[in-house]
Design a protein around this motif. Structure first.
Motif, PDB file in Angstrom:
ATOM      1  N   LYS A 160      -6.100  37.023 -34.677  1.00  0.00           N
ATOM      2  CA  LYS A 160      -4.703  36.613 -34.818  1.00  0.00           C
ATOM      3  C   LYS A 160      -4.422  36.248 -36.276  1.00  0.00           C
ATOM      4  CE  LYS A 160      -5.956  31.911 -33.376  1.00  0.00           C
ATOM      5  NZ  LYS A 160      -5.822  30.891 -32.334  1.00  0.00           N
ATOM      6  N   ASP A 194      -1.252  30.821 -33.430  1.00  0.00           N
ATOM      7  CA  ASP A 194      -0.815  31.315 -32.136  1.00  0.00           C
ATOM      8  C   ASP A 194       0.544  30.701 -31.834  1.00  0.00           C
ATOM      9  OD1 ASP A 194      -1.293  28.712 -31.300  1.00  0.00           O
ATOM     10  OD2 ASP A 194      -2.760  29.234 -29.772  1.00  0.00           O
ATOM     11  N   ALA A 198       8.587  39.014 -26.828  1.00  0.00           N
ATOM     12  CA  ALA A 198       7.961  37.734 -26.497  1.00  0.00           C
ATOM     13  C   ALA A 198       8.669  37.071 -25.321  1.00  0.00           C
ATOM     14  CB  ALA A 198       7.978  36.812 -27.716  1.00  0.00           C
ATOM     15  N   GLU A 250      -0.229  36.870 -31.528  1.00  0.00           N
ATOM     16  CA  GLU A 250       0.306  38.104 -32.102  1.00  0.00           C
ATOM     17  C   GLU A 250      -0.834  39.082 -32.364  1.00  0.00           C
ATOM     18  OE1 GLU A 250       3.525  36.628 -35.206  1.00  0.00           O
ATOM     19  OE2 GLU A 250       1.895  35.181 -34.914  1.00  0.00           O
ATOM     20  N   THR A 251      -0.595  40.332 -32.025  1.00  0.00           N
ATOM     21  CA  THR A 251      -1.573  41.389 -32.275  1.00  0.00           C
ATOM     22  C   THR A 251      -0.895  42.488 -33.078  1.00  0.00           C
ATOM     23  OG1 THR A 251      -1.059  42.626 -30.257  1.00  0.00           O
ATOM     24  CG2 THR A 251      -2.692  40.862 -30.072  1.00  0.00           C
ATOM     25  N   ASN A 300       2.943  43.828 -28.735  1.00  0.00           N
ATOM     26  CA  ASN A 300       2.590  43.188 -29.995  1.00  0.00           C
ATOM     27  C   ASN A 300       2.114  41.752 -29.808  1.00  0.00           C
ATOM     28  OD1 ASN A 300       3.250  45.331 -31.916  1.00  0.00           O
ATOM     29  ND2 ASN A 300       5.346  45.045 -31.183  1.00  0.00           N
ATOM     30  N   TYR A 301       1.990  41.343 -28.547  1.00  0.00           N
ATOM     31  CA  TYR A 301       1.477  40.016 -28.219  1.00  0.00           C
ATOM     32  C   TYR A 301       0.480  40.140 -27.077  1.00  0.00           C
ATOM     33  CZ  TYR A 301       5.785  38.358 -30.535  1.00  0.00           C
ATOM     34  OH  TYR A 301       6.805  38.132 -31.422  1.00  0.00           O
TER      35      TYR A 301
END
Length: 305
Positions: free
Chosen positions: A175, A179, A219, A241-242, A250-251
């Motif tokens: 991450k 976070d 999200a 988050e990725t 993306n999460y």
């Protein structure tokens, strides 16, 4: 409304909640679960006349059983016993998220040190070993080498409690130094903050820095999905988050918390978090009262027929 608050210690979070309830003129019954006894069928006197009970127990075991007793007595409680049970156990939590299609870190579970070692070697280093029960980042280990894995597994195997014989191993998610904690009510975000720090664990309880976080549509969708997966309620949804290279998201959602703390969040954002929580509690109490009225009318109709 008359609100019961289950607790074992009044922290800042509970003080904020109690103050908001009283400022609005609601009756509040504080119920110290350490001093209560719970009959199988008859509710303790403290539960008389309550419209709603809010579980704020710190100890997971007390939370799980106290909410079950509330439901046995027919007293509406948030969060529900089913939600508490799902969120309290990391295996149950992960299973619920995966079953609902919520992106969550790759996770495997084993029941022996040998099998756990196979998982760790498969994941590679680093990876993460977590207790199936626990909060505030306690007893979580980032495993960086085989020798560290062997030592940690041996320690867990000799601790004695059966929960330590369940080895919950998770991939290490890279991450961006932070976070995201989202406080949500039945899937609707109240507020969100980013928690950042030098340590790989970025819990506020570990001293992480906090700042407001603006949720995008993705999200928000994941928060709703995660909430639905565990049964809804007043929840803390934790996102990381990725880069989106492994999934379409993306999460990733690594956990949903059922007795969520909100002091740090309230200090980090411009939203009046306790006020939003009480707004929701009022709506829940009204909904439960409406259900009771509808049930009573139906019962009268049946008798009349």
């Amino acid at each position: 409304m008359n609100v019961g608050v289950l607790y074992s210690r009044i922290r800042t979070d509970e003080k904020l909640l109690l103050s908001e309830l009283r400022d609005r003129g609601h009756d509040v019954t504080k119920i110290d679960v350490r001093k209560q006894t719970f009959d199988l069928t008859e509710a303790p006197e403290a539960f008389d006349g309550l419209d709603l009970v809010v579980d704020r127990c710190m100890a997971t075991s007390r939370s799980l059983y106290a909410t079950k007793f509330c439901e046995q007595y027919g007293v509406p409680v948030v969060n529900s016993a089913a939600t508490a049970e799902t969120c309290a156990d990391k295996v149950e939590n992960s299973l619920a998220l995966a079953a609902a299609g919520v992106p969550t870190p790759t996770t495997k579970t084993a029941f022996t040190t040998d099998a756990a070692m196979e998982i760790i070697e498969e994941f590679g280093y680093p990876c993460v070993l977590k207790p199936v029960m626990g909060s505030w980042g306690r007893l979580m280990a980032k495993i960086d080498s085989k020798s560290a894995a062997e030592a940690i597994l041996e320690h867990k195997a000799t601790l004695g409690h059966y929960e330590h014989k369940v080895f919950y191993v998770q991939e290490f998610v890279e991450k961006p130094g932070r976070d995201v904690r989202v406080l949500a009510v039945d899937g609707e975000p109240v507020a969100a903050m980013a928690r950042s720090g030098d340590h790989w664990l970025t819990n506020a309880a570990k001293g992480a820095d906090t700042e407001p976080f603006e949720l995008d549509d993705e999200a928000k969708e994941l928060v709703e999905m995660a909430s639905d997966a565990v049964g809804g309620g007043l929840l803390g949804v934790d996102l990381m988050e990725t880069d989106g290279d492994q999934t379409d998201w993306n999460y990733t959602v690594h956990e949903v918390n059922h007795t969520v703390e909100f002091k740090a969040l309230n200090e980090a954002v411009d939203v009046d978090v306790p006020a939003k929580v009480v707004d929701w509690l009022e709506a829940k109490a009204d909904a439960y009262a409406t259900e009771d009225d509808a049930d009573a009318e139906e019962a009268v109709a049946e008798v009349s027929d």
